[in-house]
Write a protein that holds these residues in place. Structure first.
Motif, PDB file in Angstrom:
ATOM      1  N   VAL A  66      17.274   7.473  -1.031  1.00  0.00           N
ATOM      2  CA  VAL A  66      16.007   7.492  -0.311  1.00  0.00           C
ATOM      3  C   VAL A  66      15.812   8.875   0.311  1.00  0.00           C
ATOM      4  N   VAL A  67      14.669   9.480   0.020  1.00  0.00           N
ATOM      5  CA  VAL A  67      14.292  10.742   0.654  1.00  0.00           C
ATOM      6  C   VAL A  67      13.184  10.448   1.660  1.00  0.00           C
ATOM      7  N   MET A  68      13.419  10.811   2.923  1.00  0.00           N
ATOM      8  CA  MET A  68      12.395  10.703   3.963  1.00  0.00           C
ATOM      9  C   MET A  68      11.687  12.051   4.081  1.00  0.00           C
ATOM     10  N   HIS A  69      10.402  12.049   3.782  1.00  0.00           N
ATOM     11  CA  HIS A  69       9.591  13.259   3.757  1.00  0.00           C
ATOM     12  C   HIS A  69       8.393  13.038   4.678  1.00  0.00           C
ATOM     13  N   PRO A  70       7.883  14.082   5.341  1.00  0.00           N
ATOM     14  CA  PRO A  70       6.723  13.893   6.225  1.00  0.00           C
ATOM     15  C   PRO A  70       5.523  13.250   5.533  1.00  0.00           C
ATOM     16  N   ASN A  73       7.983   8.244   2.039  1.00  0.00           N
ATOM     17  CA  ASN A  73       9.365   7.970   1.641  1.00  0.00           C
ATOM     18  C   ASN A  73       9.454   7.807   0.128  1.00  0.00           C
ATOM     19  N   PHE A  74      10.461   8.446  -0.457  1.00  0.00           N
ATOM     20  CA  PHE A  74      10.651   8.493  -1.909  1.00  0.00           C
ATOM     21  C   PHE A  74      11.978   7.822  -2.234  1.00  0.00           C
ATOM     22  N   LEU A  75      11.957   6.855  -3.137  1.00  0.00           N
ATOM     23  CA  LEU A  75      13.157   6.143  -3.583  1.00  0.00           C
ATOM     24  C   LEU A  75      13.467   6.529  -5.017  1.00  0.00           C
ATOM     25  N   TYR A 124       6.803   6.181  -2.884  1.00  0.00           N
ATOM     26  CA  TYR A 124       7.047   6.455  -4.303  1.00  0.00           C
ATOM     27  C   TYR A 124       8.389   5.859  -4.714  1.00  0.00           C
ATOM     28  N   VAL A 125       8.405   5.222  -5.870  1.00  0.00           N
ATOM     29  CA  VAL A 125       9.644   4.740  -6.492  1.00  0.00           C
ATOM     30  C   VAL A 125       9.762   5.408  -7.854  1.00  0.00           C
ATOM     31  N   ALA A 144       4.178   0.910  -3.198  1.00  0.00           N
ATOM     32  CA  ALA A 144       4.622   2.182  -3.769  1.00  0.00           C
ATOM     33  C   ALA A 144       3.936   2.478  -5.103  1.00  0.00           C
ATOM     34  N   THR A 145       3.906   3.753  -5.436  1.00  0.00           N
ATOM     35  CA  THR A 145       3.526   4.183  -6.777  1.00  0.00           C
ATOM     36  C   THR A 145       4.802   4.367  -7.591  1.00  0.00           C
ATOM     37  N   PHE A 146       4.869   3.698  -8.717  1.00  0.00           N
ATOM     38  CA  PHE A 146       6.052   3.748  -9.577  1.00  0.00           C
ATOM     39  C   PHE A 146       5.936   4.934 -10.519  1.00  0.00           C
ATOM     40  N   LEU A 147       6.938   5.825 -10.486  1.00  0.00           N
ATOM     41  CA  LEU A 147       6.950   7.044 -11.295  1.00  0.00           C
ATOM     42  C   LEU A 147       8.015   6.914 -12.377  1.00  0.00           C
TER      43      LEU A 147
END
Length: 300
Positions: A66-70, A73-75, A124-125, A144-147
């Motif tokens: 998990v990346v916490m970004h301003p 959050n990105f998984l 984002y996932v 989330a948006t699945f990438l």
């Protein structure tokens, strides 16, 4: 002949150099951080993950990050499907073959609580690929948006001969919308055909990298203190795979040249940005430490 060989080597070097995203002068945003977790560990012969290694079984973690970004959050990767905790038949014979750990504490929502998040907090996932231990929980993130790479979604739903084994049909089927709906996907999805700068600041960059599977991808994360980290998914299993150019068993290497190029890409980033890399299944890596301690590993 010698001139031809030299020209070929130079062409490959230039190609590899071109795959390294140019880094903006902009520093990673303050407060950005990353956590490494493990889903339920698996047991597998090390020789499956590294040619020439012992055939004795080892227990490996199932990493996700998990990346916490301003900006959100990105998984990266989602581990084994939590349905396994109560129903091992969801994986069929693979559950017994891999001796998957199914204790309640490995549920992804339970783990996210340890850093103050719920599935609804993920923006984002992304998955390195859609195998059973990486794409299992993609449907647990409705906001989330699945990438995912388009080639990977295609292969997960209709695998090429010889590649079907590690894909679980339910992990893909849950992405489909209900009968009668106009849109094909239940949740937001971007099927990629290349790289993506997720937040537009080079701090999280998805790299399309077919190797382990037809649509494998990696993520380059640039943190304020830790620096550049490559999340390899299964293009890399152990650190010595990179240092010694060791491939996995052919059954786990859809495109071996792509895997070897991933190793070279990591070495280029190590030289240019003093980068490190984190794999999903290395018992000695951050995911392995998370599996042993039952606590996420933090990086800033």
């Amino acid at each position: 002949m010698k001139r031809s060989v030299v020209s070929t080597v130079m062409a490959i070097a230039l190609l590899l150099a071109g795959t390294v995203t140019s880094v903006s002068a902009q520093a990673p945003p303050a407060g950005m951080k990353m956590y490494a977790f493990s889903s339920g560990p698996l047991t597998i012969a090390k020789s499956a993950l590294q040619v020439g290694a012992s055939s004795n079984p080892i227990q490996v973690p199932v990493g996700f990050f998990v990346v916490m970004h301003p900006k959100g959050n990105f998984l990266f990767d989602t581990g084994n499907n939590d349905k396994l905790i109560s129903d091992p038949s969801y994986w069929g014979p693979m559950a017994q073959a891999l001796q998957v750990v199914r204790t309640p504490d490995i549920a992804i929502d339970t783990q996210l609580k340890k850093i103050g998040l719920t599935p609804n907090d993920i923006k984002y996932v992304a998955v390195g690929h859609m195998h059973l231990d990486h794409g299992g929980n993609v449907c647990k993130f409705p906001n989330a948006t699945f990438l995912v790479q388009k080639d990977e979604m295609k292969n997960a739903a209709w695998p090429e001969p010889g590649t079907a084994g590690p894909y679980i049909p339910g992990d893909v089927a849950c992405l489909r919308n209900d009968i009668g709906q106009a849109l094909p996907n239940k949740n937001k999805m971007d099927q990629l055909d290349g790289d993506l700068d997720v937040f537009g600041d080079q701090s999280v960059v998805i790299k399309r990298w077919p190797g382990h599977t037809p649509g494998s991808q990696m993520a380059v994360v640039r943190l304020p203190k830790t620096g550049t980290v490559v999340l390899t998914s299964d293009n890399v299993y152990f650190s010595e795979n990179v240092t010694k150019n060791l491939l996995p068993d052919v059954s786990l290497a859809y495109y071996p040249t792509g895997i070897l190029n991933a190793y070279e890409y990591i070495r280029v980033l190590q030289g240019r940005e003093n980068a490190s890399f984190m794999t999903a299944h290395d018992p000695d890596g951050p995911a392995g430490k998370a599996a042993k301690s039952h606590d996420p590993q933090k990086f800033e």
